[in-house]
Motif scaffolding. Structure first.
Motif, PDB file in Angstrom:
ATOM      1  N   ILE A  47      -9.344  59.336 -64.002  1.00 15.60           N
ATOM      2  CA  ILE A  47      -8.509  58.975 -62.854  1.00 15.60           C
ATOM      3  C   ILE A  47      -7.630  57.757 -63.141  1.00 15.60           C
ATOM      4  O   ILE A  47      -7.015  57.199 -62.239  1.00 15.60           O
ATOM      5  CB  ILE A  47      -9.343  58.763 -61.575  1.00 15.60           C
ATOM      6  CG1 ILE A  47     -10.350  57.634 -61.744  1.00 15.60           C
ATOM      7  CG2 ILE A  47     -10.011  60.056 -61.142  1.00 15.60           C
ATOM      8  CD1 ILE A  47     -11.025  57.220 -60.450  1.00 15.60           C
ATOM      9  N   GLU A  48      -7.577  57.363 -64.408  1.00 13.93           N
ATOM     10  CA  GLU A  48      -6.698  56.277 -64.877  1.00 13.93           C
ATOM     11  C   GLU A  48      -6.972  54.949 -64.153  1.00 13.93           C
ATOM     12  O   GLU A  48      -6.058  54.294 -63.646  1.00 13.93           O
ATOM     13  CB  GLU A  48      -5.237  56.679 -64.728  1.00 13.93           C
ATOM     14  CG  GLU A  48      -4.886  57.921 -65.531  1.00 13.93           C
ATOM     15  CD  GLU A  48      -3.470  58.432 -65.301  1.00 13.93           C
ATOM     16  OE1 GLU A  48      -2.732  57.884 -64.432  1.00 13.93           O
ATOM     17  OE2 GLU A  48      -3.096  59.412 -65.986  1.00 13.93           O
ATOM     18  N   LYS A  50      -7.491  51.171 -63.554  1.00 20.89           N
ATOM     19  CA  LYS A  50      -6.980  49.929 -64.139  1.00 20.89           C
ATOM     20  C   LYS A  50      -7.505  48.767 -63.308  1.00 20.89           C
ATOM     21  O   LYS A  50      -7.613  48.861 -62.095  1.00 20.89           O
ATOM     22  CB  LYS A  50      -5.456  49.933 -64.150  1.00 20.89           C
ATOM     23  CG  LYS A  50      -4.863  50.958 -65.090  1.00 20.89           C
ATOM     24  CD  LYS A  50      -3.359  50.898 -65.084  1.00 20.89           C
ATOM     25  CE  LYS A  50      -2.681  51.889 -65.975  1.00 20.89           C
ATOM     26  NZ  LYS A  50      -3.318  53.093 -66.330  1.00 20.89           N
ATOM     27  N   TRP A  62      -6.262  53.078 -59.198  1.00 26.13           N
ATOM     28  CA  TRP A  62      -6.372  54.335 -59.931  1.00 26.13           C
ATOM     29  C   TRP A  62      -5.268  55.259 -59.465  1.00 26.13           C
ATOM     30  O   TRP A  62      -4.596  55.000 -58.465  1.00 26.13           O
ATOM     31  CB  TRP A  62      -7.756  54.964 -59.748  1.00 26.13           C
ATOM     32  CG  TRP A  62      -8.116  55.309 -58.340  1.00 26.13           C
ATOM     33  CD1 TRP A  62      -7.936  56.507 -57.715  1.00 26.13           C
ATOM     34  CD2 TRP A  62      -8.698  54.447 -57.355  1.00 26.13           C
ATOM     35  NE1 TRP A  62      -8.374  56.446 -56.419  1.00 26.13           N
ATOM     36  CE2 TRP A  62      -8.850  55.192 -56.167  1.00 26.13           C
ATOM     37  CE3 TRP A  62      -9.120  53.114 -57.364  1.00 26.13           C
ATOM     38  CZ2 TRP A  62      -9.397  54.653 -55.010  1.00 26.13           C
ATOM     39  CZ3 TRP A  62      -9.656  52.584 -56.211  1.00 26.13           C
ATOM     40  CH2 TRP A  62      -9.798  53.349 -55.052  1.00 26.13           C
ATOM     41  N   ASN A  63      -5.096  56.339 -60.187  1.00 21.75           N
ATOM     42  CA  ASN A  63      -4.068  57.317 -59.863  1.00 21.75           C
ATOM     43  C   ASN A  63      -4.586  58.215 -58.746  1.00 21.75           C
ATOM     44  O   ASN A  63      -5.496  59.013 -58.967  1.00 21.75           O
ATOM     45  CB  ASN A  63      -3.723  58.141 -61.109  1.00 21.75           C
ATOM     46  CG  ASN A  63      -2.603  59.108 -60.881  1.00 21.75           C
ATOM     47  OD1 ASN A  63      -2.323  59.515 -59.763  1.00 21.75           O
ATOM     48  ND2 ASN A  63      -1.956  59.510 -61.964  1.00 21.75           N
ATOM     49  N   PRO A  64      -4.020  58.120 -57.543  1.00 21.83           N
ATOM     50  CA  PRO A  64      -4.527  58.906 -56.415  1.00 21.83           C
ATOM     51  C   PRO A  64      -4.287  60.414 -56.556  1.00 21.83           C
ATOM     52  O   PRO A  64      -4.889  61.206 -55.826  1.00 21.83           O
ATOM     53  CB  PRO A  64      -3.771  58.342 -55.209  1.00 21.83           C
ATOM     54  CG  PRO A  64      -2.544  57.735 -55.783  1.00 21.83           C
ATOM     55  CD  PRO A  64      -2.905  57.256 -57.166  1.00 21.83           C
ATOM     56  N   ALA A  65      -3.450  60.813 -57.487  1.00 18.49           N
ATOM     57  CA  ALA A  65      -3.197  62.239 -57.697  1.00 18.49           C
ATOM     58  C   ALA A  65      -4.297  62.890 -58.532  1.00 18.49           C
ATOM     59  O   ALA A  65      -4.359  64.114 -58.626  1.00 18.49           O
ATOM     60  CB  ALA A  65      -1.844  62.433 -58.379  1.00 18.49           C
ATOM     61  N   LEU A  66      -5.170  62.075 -59.120  1.00 18.75           N
ATOM     62  CA  LEU A  66      -6.241  62.579 -59.975  1.00 18.75           C
ATOM     63  C   LEU A  66      -7.583  62.441 -59.261  1.00 18.75           C
ATOM     64  O   LEU A  66      -7.729  61.613 -58.366  1.00 18.75           O
ATOM     65  CB  LEU A  66      -6.264  61.818 -61.301  1.00 18.75           C
ATOM     66  CG  LEU A  66      -4.963  61.869 -62.113  1.00 18.75           C
ATOM     67  CD1 LEU A  66      -5.050  60.934 -63.304  1.00 18.75           C
ATOM     68  CD2 LEU A  66      -4.666  63.287 -62.549  1.00 18.75           C
TER      69      LEU A  66
END
Length: 121
Positions: A47-48, A50, A62-66
């Motif tokens: 989910i990337e 950081k 984090w990336n909300p698209a993941l």
């Protein structure tokens, strides 16, 4: 009690527990809960996640698209009490922003154990 938490719930609950002020024994108990609900390295990568410093405080983004699948954690009654206390004393509710992840936890942890019956008179 078993709690099935998605990654958003796990990350936010981890942060909420980490913001508690407590004595050393309570801090260790909180760390134990955090360790159990924390995302592992593969989940963080998926989910990337950081970490960044904002006003001397670590913030996790984090990336909300993941997403990653929900994870079930077995928590003892005292651990549930700690989580409930953290939620009850949290003063930073963002009614709309936090509802998606917080409402399912609140519904489960603060559910009325026995529905009241109305008298049929």
């Amino acid at each position: 009690m078993k709690l099935a938490l998605d990654h958003t719930q796990r990350l936010n609950l981890h942060a909420l527990l980490g913001a508690q002020r407590a004595d050393v024994g309570s801090i260790r108990a909180i760390w134990s809960i955090q360790d159990r609900i924390a995302l592992d390295a593969d989940e963080e990568k998926a989910i990337e996640v950081k970490r960044e410093m904002v006003a001397s405080q670590e913030r996790v983004v984090w990336n909300p698209a993941l997403s990653v699948p929900a994870k079930e954690s077995e928590l003892s009654d005292p651990e549930i009490v700690r989580i409930k206390a953290a939620i009850q004393t949290w003063d930073s509710y963002g009614v709309n922003a936090d509802r998606r992840w917080l409402e399912p936890i609140v519904e489960l942890l603060f559910a009325d154990p026995a529905p009241r019956q109305q008298n049929a008179e």
